[in-house]
Enzyme design. Sequence first.
Site, mmCIF file in Angstrom:
data_model
loop_
_atom_site.group_PDB
_atom_site.id
_atom_site.type_symbol
_atom_site.label_atom_id
_atom_site.label_comp_id
_atom_site.label_asym_id
_atom_site.label_seq_id
_atom_site.Cartn_x
_atom_site.Cartn_y
_atom_site.Cartn_z
ATOM 1 N N LEU A 1 0.826 -1.206 0.000
ATOM 2 C CA LEU A 1 0.000 0.000 0.000
ATOM 3 C C LEU A 1 0.864 1.261 0.000
ATOM 4 O O LEU A 1 0.532 2.247 -0.670
ATOM 5 C CB LEU A 1 -0.931 -0.016 1.213
ATOM 6 C CG LEU A 1 -1.936 -1.170 1.233
ATOM 7 C CD1 LEU A 1 -2.770 -1.134 2.504
ATOM 8 C CD2 LEU A 1 -2.835 -1.125 0.007
ATOM 9 N N TYR A 2 1.961 1.222 0.737
ATOM 10 C CA TYR A 2 2.921 2.327 0.671
ATOM 11 C C TYR A 2 3.461 2.458 -0.755
ATOM 12 O O TYR A 2 3.546 3.562 -1.309
ATOM 13 C CB TYR A 2 4.065 2.069 1.645
ATOM 14 C CG TYR A 2 5.235 3.005 1.515
ATOM 15 C CD1 TYR A 2 5.150 4.322 1.940
ATOM 16 C CD2 TYR A 2 6.441 2.569 0.962
ATOM 17 C CE1 TYR A 2 6.236 5.183 1.821
ATOM 18 C CE2 TYR A 2 7.531 3.419 0.843
ATOM 19 C CZ TYR A 2 7.416 4.729 1.266
ATOM 20 O OH TYR A 2 8.490 5.573 1.143
ATOM 21 N N GLY A 3 3.804 1.317 -1.342
ATOM 22 C CA GLY A 3 4.306 1.325 -2.710
ATOM 23 C C GLY A 3 3.296 1.882 -3.698
ATOM 24 O O GLY A 3 3.661 2.549 -4.668
#
Length: 267
Positions: free
Chosen positions: A117-119
């Site tokens: 999700l960060y990516g």
Amino acid sequence: MTNEPVDVFHADLGLISDARRVGKIAAHHLRLDVLVNNAGPHAFAQRVTAEGFAEMTAVNYLGPFVLTEVLKTKLGSSAPARIVDVASEASQQAKTIAPARDPRRTDPYTRRESMALYGRTKLMTIKWTQELARRLDPGKVTVNCCDPGFDATGPGRDLPGSAVLQRVLNTLRIGDPRKGAGIIVRLATDPALGGISGGHPSVRDARPLQCPPPRARPGPARTGGAVGRNGGAHDLPGRLRSGSVPLGEDGARYRGTALAADSSWRS
């Protein structure tokens, strides 16, 4: 170093309204030479902002998007100017982007799921940077993003044992932030990179990283859009569309201004 006074503008880039407010720096300076969007928290659990967005999405993507839109006219009138968006290798963890849904997603997630999700927020940044570079005249404003590598700037700050991990990394000289800052400073100041726009260099050797090519979309391009994984432009929903972002008034006080949209924490 300089003895000139430095103006500091505080803002929470997790709040769209605050990003728009701090963008009014354009009304207080004669010119704006460099904008660096460097905020980038990695939250290991879902946190939702007061405006109803996932914190990682708001700080990593929506806030810088709105701030850049507010300052875009001032950057153009300050030509030559540069925009540098800091991305991450973690973008490779994102499998896809759903432009109509992902900016508004606030579902809970686990620590294991957090990296993808960060990516995804960083892939949004990369594709938005590529689109903005296509829309702006590189003779006036260049737009690039970069991979700064792993920087030990408080990783996992909200996890047990994070302080010990930070000390170990510092002792082993792993993740020295000065290395990551090097590629950012080069993109912002190096005369050799002044004519490059739409680039995505790596911290390791400044080698350009390849991005998926854009796919043609029928009809005229819309201004102020963001970009999905396939490179096609899309507008942000509702109040986030560029047409609703006030640009502020021009003013004249200082010269040679650079604004860094930064984050003092990475969780």
